[in-house]
Design a protein around this motif. Structure first.
Motif: not given
Length: 412
Positions: A23-24, A29-31, A152-153, A183-186
């Protein structure tokens, strides 16, 4: 800690026993280019950074949680499963053409290089105590110090009860009905902003620095205290108002409506107003968007100013307060009959005595008791018309209730 050197073939075989996103962790996220570059480095037998795993023993069979190396690990797994190919401009490896090829298309000598490539993995023993759990989160933050983590991450890796509460609130189904995705913990970010506003008692600055300060100063936050309960109540109210996906619920609108709903729940007879709020808000957004398409001289100046507050510095106190005041004026003008609650909720000792004598000391509800006589210290003064529905705190609206019957009514 202990270090293992594991071939990629083993790491792929262990995939069901490895959790890459505890959870942390941040989500993938990589392209594609970043992934292809790592695989190219492996096939050319260049060194790649070590990974850090935490040894655990979970009921779902997981044996390791990834503290650092999640993106590399997923990249390896995905290439081995044929999810993507090497770039078409890849130079030959060991004189063998590899451009545009997936794992199954590689020459056997090259795929053997991939399978046998040794990855250094540092294993951290299972953390059982809370302080050790916090050390694992701290290690995650330190290891990510050179990478681009969103604010936020980083907060999601902070120790403490505020972080746990924000994660709980981010899972509230209301967020699934908003336009923005997670996306990314919005969701966590917006939930944290709502919590910050609730703790402040109204509009306040909710920039990243403010949220970081809230997380650090509320490590012992009580999720079942008054602020925690209020946040849940407001989101439950908003979910009843917007039970389906609503494209008008942009991030800034979610914050503005949270403030408006919080005001309603705190100071007004709000029960049954959910549909009013939803229909009014959608009509308002329709009018506001139509205003943008009018000729400049025909546009409503107040809506132009409102749009400015939704376009710049939306996390600043001035913007949030301005939006709330504008929406409150429109909403209460549309529904002028929404009644403020009685500011006094608790009966005075004199009122309680009058209610007790008038009722003869007998419970007036009689749903969980036999209606027997109550002694002075064994009863509650209950609103006949609930306070949440506009009931006044006056003797004529009071009745005797035994504790069991009164508590069974719920809070309304």
């Amino acid at each position: 800690m202990s270090k293992k050197t594991l071939p990629i073939a083993t790491i792929c075989a262990w995939m069901p026993r490895i959790d890459p996103t505890p959870d942390y962790q941040r989500p993938p996220a990589w392209s594609r280019k970043q992934k292809q570059l790592l695989i190219d480095s492996i096939l050319r037998e260049y060194d790649i950074p070590k990974m850090y795993w935490r040894s655990v023993d979970r009921d779902d069979g997981v044996k390791y949680e990834v503290i650092d190396g999640q993106q590399r690990l997923r990249t390896i797994w995905e290439f081995r499963d044929g999810k993507y190919a090497l770039p078409r401009d890849t130079d030959p490896i060991q004189g063998i053409e590899c451009s545009g090829k997936k794992y199954d298309d590689l020459d056997m000598d090259i795929s053997t290089v991939f399978d046998s490539y040794a990855v250094d993995v540092v294993i951290i023993d299972d953390a059982i105590q809370t302080d050790e759990e916090d050390e694992v989160r701290d290690m995650f933050l330190r290891l990510q110090n050179g990478t681009t983590l969103k604010a936020q991450e980083k907060r999601n890796a902070m120790p403490g009860q505020m972080r746990n509460f924000a994660r709980e609130i981010a899972a509230h189904p209301f967020f699934e009905n908003c336009k923005f995705n997670n996306s990314r913990f919005t969701f966590d970010h917006v939930a944290s902003q709502m919590i910050c506003i609730e703790i402040a008692g109204g509009p306040t600055s909710v920039r990243d620095s403010d949220l970081n300060r809230m997380y650090r100063s509320n490590t012992a936050f009580d999720a079942n205290g008054k602020h925690g309960k209020k946040v849940r109540r407001v989101l439950d109210y908003l979910l009843r108002a917007f039970p389906e996906k609503t494209p008008e619920l942009e991030r800034y609108n979610a914050i503005s409506l949270y403030c408006l709903a919080s005001t309603l729940l705190e100071g007004y007879v709000h029960l049954g107003t959910e549909n009013h709020l939803a229909s009014w808000f959608i009509d308002f957004e329709t009018s506001r968007r139509a205003n943008d398409h009018l000729d400049e001289e025909e546009r409503d100046a107040s809506l132009i100013e409102y749009k400015r507050m939704t376009s710049y510095s939306t996390d600043a106190e001035e913007s949030i307060r301005g939006r709330l005041e504008f929406l409150e004026k429109l909403f209460f003008s549309k529904f002028p009959d929404i009644e403020p609650r009685d500011t006094i909720r608790t009966f005075t000792p004199e009122q309680r005595l009058a209610i007790f004598r008038r009722g003869g000391g007998v419970c007036q509800i009689v749903t969980h008791c036999d209606g027997g006589k109550l002694s002075w210290g064994e009863w509650h003064a209950d609103h006949i018309t609930p306070h949440t529905k506009g009931g006044k705190t006056v003797v004529s609206n009071g009745q005797i209730a035994c504790p069991a019957c009164n508590l069974s009514k719920g809070s309304g």
